[in-house]
Design a protein around this motif. Sequence first.
Motif: not given
Length: 367
Positions: A180-204
């Motif tokens: 759970a902690a790893q999955v949560r951590g990766y989700l938090l990386k998808q939030q930009c410093s402006a506050g929003y979350f993007r929709l699409n994930l980057p290339g692996k």
Amino acid sequence: MRHPSPVSRAAAVVAAGALALGAVGAATPAQAGPAPGSAESAADWLVAQTNAEHLVHNDQFDFDDYGLTADIVLGLDGLGLASYAAPMADALAGHVDDWTTYKRQVFAGSVAKAVVVAQENGYDPTSYGGVDLVSRLEARVSSDKPIVGRVEDKAPDDYVNVVGQAFATQALGVAGSDRAAQVRGYLLKQQCSAGYFRLNLPGKAKQDQSCDAGSRTGISAPDTDATALAVLSLQALPAGATTTKVRAAITDALTWLKRRQKDNGSFGGGTSTEASNANSTGLAGWALGEAGACRAADKAAAWVSKLQVPADQAGPLVDDPGAIAYDRAAFDSAVGTGITVEARDQWRRASAQAAPALQYDLVSCQA
């Protein structure tokens, strides 16, 4: 998708009567009665969209839509009406493999959503429909750098996005999974410093997997729906998983949503759905209401209510009180033609995501 909400408190009598379980069976028209802008009438209409097997059937393409059925289940859960979602959740349990796999392929986003459906409706996700969905989801969590914690499809193409990652975060967090902690951590990386979350994930293969590493006009474009759904999933985490980083992420996302809200209370979505629409406004209003941002949530609810078919609607929409249109053009079209077979899928999706927002008027939000 959430804990018992204001509707379950303010509409207990309605829940015992007008939305009695007898209405949850084969598709039957909702009974006139609830006022326009009514979460109860939206729930009644959504229930009536299911067939005798308690599944949403797409008549245009002739298939049972398990994903949309799950969205309706989660919308009803968000209204505190899990008892009305129960027949649908039970029906989905009988189709877990049909929904989350195909031959030897496994679709991580669908698995994650199925876990949340099971959890929100009192089922054991380790034996939902005879399947250990938690283990199935854990097996889709990457241990490889630079994408540790990212959930992946087991398929030729990987379609997981931030919404699927958010569902996985909630699913494994509530399950108390070691991943759970790893999955949560990766989700938090998808939030930009402006506050929003993007929709699409980057290339692996991209070494920096964070939102800020991408272009704001490209891979890291703002997305209202992804932001709202990420907030809802983070809000659902148990206390032990609600870390300082999680609380900060929720606060920053809510601040961004408030700034994103238009003067009329509405929200647009991402780059392909920038115009005001019920899905984005509903999800944002839902997330804001859950956080106690009552004034913003109330404005969103008021805007959504204008796209809801009222109980006294005459003409072609007479049998659809409570339904919520995607936008004004969709509503106006249906006034003349009714909700056509081709348009019904859009109405169902809009209603499922927008209905929970209707409960957050200023009085109930602060209750």
